[in-house]
Design a protein around this motif. Structure first.
Motif, mmCIF file in Angstrom:
data_model
loop_
_atom_site.group_PDB
_atom_site.id
_atom_site.type_symbol
_atom_site.label_atom_id
_atom_site.label_comp_id
_atom_site.label_asym_id
_atom_site.label_seq_id
_atom_site.Cartn_x
_atom_site.Cartn_y
_atom_site.Cartn_z
ATOM 1 N N ILE A 63 0.738 -1.190 0.046
ATOM 2 C CA ILE A 63 -0.160 -0.275 0.173
ATOM 3 C C ILE A 63 0.767 1.364 0.138
ATOM 4 O O ILE A 63 0.584 2.250 -0.629
ATOM 5 N N ALA A 64 1.984 1.203 0.605
ATOM 6 C CA ALA A 64 2.841 2.379 0.683
ATOM 7 C C ALA A 64 3.604 2.450 -0.565
ATOM 8 O O ALA A 64 3.587 3.548 -1.008
ATOM 9 N N MET A 65 3.905 1.493 -1.163
ATOM 10 C CA MET A 65 4.413 1.544 -2.543
ATOM 11 C C MET A 65 3.531 2.139 -3.660
ATOM 12 O O MET A 65 3.794 2.731 -4.707
ATOM 13 N N ARG A 66 2.262 1.609 -3.446
ATOM 14 C CA ARG A 66 1.172 2.071 -4.506
ATOM 15 C C ARG A 66 0.964 3.311 -4.123
ATOM 16 O O ARG A 66 0.681 4.286 -5.061
ATOM 17 N N GLY A 119 10.899 -6.105 -9.908
ATOM 18 C CA GLY A 119 11.691 -5.269 -10.812
ATOM 19 C C GLY A 119 11.264 -3.813 -10.857
ATOM 20 O O GLY A 119 12.169 -3.232 -10.897
ATOM 21 N N CYS A 120 10.118 -3.654 -10.665
ATOM 22 C CA CYS A 120 9.680 -2.069 -10.552
ATOM 23 C C CYS A 120 10.242 -1.426 -9.352
ATOM 24 O O CYS A 120 10.813 -0.390 -9.397
ATOM 25 N N ALA A 121 10.180 -2.109 -8.285
ATOM 26 C CA ALA A 121 10.919 -1.652 -6.981
ATOM 27 C C ALA A 121 12.109 -1.611 -7.084
ATOM 28 O O ALA A 121 12.802 -0.469 -6.763
ATOM 29 N N ASP A 122 13.037 -2.581 -7.839
ATOM 30 C CA ASP A 122 14.470 -2.201 -8.173
ATOM 31 C C ASP A 122 14.781 -0.884 -8.888
ATOM 32 O O ASP A 122 15.723 -0.245 -8.743
ATOM 33 N N ILE A 123 13.964 -0.741 -9.818
ATOM 34 C CA ILE A 123 13.987 0.186 -10.964
ATOM 35 C C ILE A 123 13.875 1.662 -10.111
ATOM 36 O O ILE A 123 14.687 2.483 -10.171
ATOM 37 N N TYR A 124 12.680 1.734 -9.696
ATOM 38 C CA TYR A 124 12.258 3.187 -8.992
ATOM 39 C C TYR A 124 12.754 3.398 -7.633
ATOM 40 O O TYR A 124 13.108 4.629 -7.385
ATOM 41 N N ASP A 130 19.799 5.634 -4.328
ATOM 42 C CA ASP A 130 21.190 6.214 -5.016
ATOM 43 C C ASP A 130 21.134 7.548 -5.025
ATOM 44 O O ASP A 130 22.368 8.249 -4.849
ATOM 45 N N THR A 131 20.443 8.187 -5.634
ATOM 46 C CA THR A 131 20.187 9.752 -5.571
ATOM 47 C C THR A 131 20.268 10.305 -4.170
ATOM 48 O O THR A 131 21.206 11.094 -3.977
ATOM 49 N N ALA A 132 19.684 9.634 -3.180
ATOM 50 C CA ALA A 132 19.798 10.319 -1.895
ATOM 51 C C ALA A 132 21.255 10.278 -1.272
ATOM 52 O O ALA A 132 21.684 10.743 -0.624
#
Length: 144
Positions: A63-66, A119-124, A130-132
């Motif tokens: 739910i948090a990811m959604r 896969g989506c979690a890995d991508i996004y 990484d940016t943080a």
């Protein structure tokens, strides 16, 4: 000689396949990932409601990811919102249909959606971390 020809053919085919990959539309990718997360959250909501409270932590994470994906979809604009809605509806309908089939079909369909979500979690979410991390390291080096 024949092995060499086959190997050369495979290498050529692989090179062509790599060069002919379609460009990824970020809005479509975002809508797809959001729809997959929404579908898996829908499934877990049903499981928890059917008497598996031990899966509540997984549901909460989905739910948090959604929520994150829905926010990003909304920020991307009306076209992405509509695409997300269509993809989510189709994905939920497809999963529900396959869950009504054989046990193997249901398990395979659920595993497919789960793999897409991972896969989506890995991508996004990896990009955000990484940016943080880069921002944090840049701030540390500026302080020195």
């Amino acid at each position: 000689m024949i092995r060499t020809i086959i190997a050369a053919t495979l290498l050529t085919t692989a090179a062509q396949a790599q060069s002919e990959l379609p460009e990824v539309n970020p809005s479509q990718n975002l809508a797809f990932c959001g729809s997959q997360v929404a579908t898996l959250a829908w499934f877990y909501e049903g499981v928890v409601n059917d008497g598996a409270p031990e899966l509540q932590p997984e549901l909460d994470g989905l739910i948090a990811m959604r929520t994150v994906f829905v926010g990003q979809v909304q920020n991307d604009g009306e076209e992405t919102i509509e695409l997300f809605k269509k993809m989510a509806k189709a994905s939920v309908t497809d999963l529900a249909s396959q869950m009504g089939g054989t046990e193997e079909q249901g398990a395979a369909a659920l595993a497919h959606v789960n793999a897409n979500v991972r896969g989506c979690a890995d991508i996004y979410f990896e990009k955000r971390e990484d940016t943080a991390n880069e921002d944090g390291e840049a701030a540390k080096s500026e302080d020195n």
